[in-house]
Write a protein that holds these residues in place. Sequence first.
Motif, short mmCIF file in Angstrom:
data_model
loop_
_atom_site.label_atom_id
_atom_site.label_comp_id
_atom_site.label_asym_id
_atom_site.label_seq_id
_atom_site.Cartn_x
_atom_site.Cartn_y
_atom_site.Cartn_z
N ALA A 15 -26.40 12.57 -22.85
CA ALA A 15 -26.84 12.88 -24.21
C ALA A 15 -28.30 13.33 -24.22
CB ALA A 15 -26.65 11.66 -25.11
N ILE A 16 -29.13 12.62 -23.42
CA ILE A 16 -30.54 13.03 -23.33
C ILE A 16 -30.65 14.44 -22.76
CG2 ILE A 16 -32.72 12.53 -22.17
CD1 ILE A 16 -31.94 9.56 -22.30
N GLY A 17 -29.81 14.70 -21.73
CA GLY A 17 -29.82 16.04 -21.13
C GLY A 17 -29.43 17.11 -22.13
N LEU A 18 -28.44 16.79 -22.97
CA LEU A 18 -28.03 17.75 -24.00
C LEU A 18 -29.17 18.02 -24.97
CD1 LEU A 18 -26.03 19.45 -25.56
CD2 LEU A 18 -25.18 17.36 -26.65
N VAL A 82 -22.39 20.78 -21.60
CA VAL A 82 -22.19 19.36 -21.86
C VAL A 82 -20.81 19.20 -22.47
CG1 VAL A 82 -22.97 17.32 -23.12
CG2 VAL A 82 -24.65 18.94 -22.19
N ASP A 83 -19.99 18.29 -21.94
CA ASP A 83 -18.61 18.12 -22.37
C ASP A 83 -18.29 16.63 -22.41
OD1 ASP A 83 -15.99 18.49 -23.02
OD2 ASP A 83 -15.40 19.45 -21.14
N LEU A 84 -17.81 16.13 -23.56
CA LEU A 84 -17.49 14.73 -23.73
C LEU A 84 -16.05 14.56 -24.19
CD1 LEU A 84 -20.68 13.44 -25.61
CD2 LEU A 84 -20.16 13.19 -23.18
N ASP A 85 -15.38 13.55 -23.63
CA ASP A 85 -14.05 13.16 -24.08
C ASP A 85 -14.21 11.98 -25.03
OD1 ASP A 85 -11.47 12.06 -24.41
OD2 ASP A 85 -10.85 12.73 -22.42
N VAL A 86 -13.83 12.17 -26.29
CA VAL A 86 -14.02 11.14 -27.32
C VAL A 86 -12.68 10.60 -27.80
CG1 VAL A 86 -16.22 12.09 -28.08
CG2 VAL A 86 -14.12 12.92 -29.13
N SER A 87 -11.64 10.68 -26.97
CA SER A 87 -10.31 10.27 -27.40
C SER A 87 -10.13 8.76 -27.37
CB SER A 87 -9.24 10.93 -26.53
OG SER A 87 -9.44 10.60 -25.17
N GLY A 88 -10.92 8.05 -26.58
CA GLY A 88 -10.76 6.61 -26.46
C GLY A 88 -11.53 5.85 -27.53
N SER A 89 -11.22 4.56 -27.65
CA SER A 89 -11.91 3.72 -28.63
C SER A 89 -13.24 3.22 -28.10
CB SER A 89 -11.02 2.52 -28.99
OG SER A 89 -10.69 1.77 -27.82
N ALA A 90 -13.44 3.27 -26.78
CA ALA A 90 -14.70 2.85 -26.18
C ALA A 90 -15.69 4.01 -26.20
CB ALA A 90 -14.44 2.36 -24.76
N ALA A 91 -16.73 3.89 -25.40
CA ALA A 91 -17.76 4.93 -25.35
C ALA A 91 -17.16 6.24 -24.86
CB ALA A 91 -18.88 4.49 -24.43
N LYS A 93 -16.34 9.50 -22.72
CA LYS A 93 -16.33 9.74 -21.28
C LYS A 93 -16.95 11.10 -20.99
CE LYS A 93 -12.58 9.01 -19.04
NZ LYS A 93 -11.15 9.07 -18.66
N LEU A 94 -17.72 11.12 -19.92
CA LEU A 94 -18.34 12.38 -19.51
C LEU A 94 -17.31 13.27 -18.84
CD1 LEU A 94 -21.34 13.27 -19.73
CD2 LEU A 94 -21.55 12.74 -17.30
N GLU A 95 -17.30 14.55 -19.22
CA GLU A 95 -16.49 15.55 -18.55
C GLU A 95 -17.43 16.58 -17.92
OE1 GLU A 95 -13.36 15.58 -17.86
OE2 GLU A 95 -12.70 13.85 -19.02
N ASP A 96 -17.00 17.83 -17.80
CA ASP A 96 -17.80 18.83 -17.07
C ASP A 96 -19.16 19.04 -17.73
OD1 ASP A 96 -15.65 19.22 -15.31
OD2 ASP A 96 -14.72 20.63 -16.68
N THR A 97 -20.18 18.42 -17.16
CA THR A 97 -21.54 18.46 -17.71
C THR A 97 -22.50 18.79 -16.57
OG1 THR A 97 -21.00 16.84 -19.43
CG2 THR A 97 -23.33 17.12 -18.88
N PHE A 98 -23.15 19.94 -16.65
CA PHE A 98 -23.90 20.40 -15.48
C PHE A 98 -24.92 21.47 -15.85
CE2 PHE A 98 -19.70 22.50 -15.75
CZ PHE A 98 -20.10 23.79 -16.05
N LEU A 99 -25.78 21.76 -14.88
CA LEU A 99 -26.62 22.96 -14.87
C LEU A 99 -26.04 23.90 -13.83
CD1 LEU A 99 -30.22 21.45 -14.96
CD2 LEU A 99 -29.08 22.69 -16.80
N ARG A 100 -26.00 25.19 -14.14
CA ARG A 100 -25.43 26.18 -13.21
C ARG A 100 -26.42 27.31 -13.00
NH1 ARG A 100 -19.54 27.36 -14.38
NH2 ARG A 100 -19.32 25.55 -13.01
N TYR A 101 -26.66 27.62 -11.74
CA TYR A 101 -27.58 28.69 -11.36
C TYR A 101 -26.80 29.83 -10.72
CZ TYR A 101 -31.34 31.24 -9.07
OH TYR A 101 -32.21 32.24 -8.66
N GLN A 102 -26.91 31.02 -11.30
CA GLN A 102 -26.23 32.20 -10.77
C GLN A 102 -27.11 32.82 -9.71
OE1 GLN A 102 -23.08 32.90 -12.03
NE2 GLN A 102 -22.85 34.33 -10.33
#
Length: 386
Positions: A15-18, A82-91, A93-102
Amino acid sequence: MKFHDISRPYIGLGAIGLSFALSVAAPACLAADLPDITLFGRVQLDSVFYGDWANEGDDGLTVRRARIGAKGALSDRLSFQVDLDVSGSAAPKLEDTFLRYQASDHTALTLGYNKIYHSLDAATSDADVPFMERSMVSSAFEVGAGGKWGVSALTSGKNWSLQYGVTLTDPNDTVGSKDGWGVGMRATYTPVLTPDHILHLGVSTYYRDESDNLVGFSEQPEVRKNGFKPFDSGIQVADHYRYMAVEAATEWKRLSVQAEYGGMRLAAPSAGPASYAGAYVAATYSLTGEQRPYDAGRGKFGHLQPLRSLGDGGPGAVELAARYSWLDLEDAEVGTRGHDITVGVNWYANTQVRLMANMVHFQSENMVDHSVSDGWVYGLRAQAKW
């Protein structure tokens, strides 16, 4: 070993990175006239019905996935996601979250939470796979190759791709003991690539060393809701483990066929090595004439595009799908082995909305007492992506 929950700190860092990425990207986009930040996501709502008495109490509705994300450019060559899975009742989950250099026109470097794919099924988005779930062999053996902190590179040409990299820990691991390391690679080649016909070949492998020296493989039927796992190796002691798979696919206009085989080898000096394997073959056919899009530079299939969407006065797209999966999680007469047969029909109203119906027959045998578990599972899915 003391178990601890490491998921929340890493998600907080995400979240901070976002926030940082958004604060940097916004002025950069304005100053350099770069693309705006794009929001994306998907929701998959499932209704599951168990035909066997042991699980029929778990029939009902479930949110299979609910994901939300943002991506954009920080410079001409540097981008973020930044990609988050919010389907669960808990916190979340992180999904594909990255920096990409071409680095060049043909090579991209990715740093963060990303995936080094171990199969064609895994490389194809869950929103684009023609079944409600990926194959058992892909899901069961993803444990050493799925999303983790790490660095990877993708190099590609017109009809080939090569992805390789190093993986560390999984920030979504709530046990907190899987802070090992690994290396992985997947290479694909498309010797036939025409508008109407493709032939895809691929090979993948990974090596993984977990800090707690424990590993296990298990899988549900290829429609799922509860934690019922009739395919299970049990927990094994392993200094390390390695996986290798081969894949092939062909497409001729509206017909596509793909198959994969994978084998797992555990190094366990005290008990000797253990081996597991699995495979599947699947086919799809579009009744309305569409062809599944294919990306040779990434070695994967994309989202089927209706020739005439519902909103444009057309019928949308109708696709039939069938798959046979086999999974052997038995070694030295411990564990289970069996198969799934899945048939399904998909209706694509447009590029964003898809309705799916799957029917699965599963059968597994416990090799300790030779008891057999078999039954039917039925699933319906409503999917929206943007």
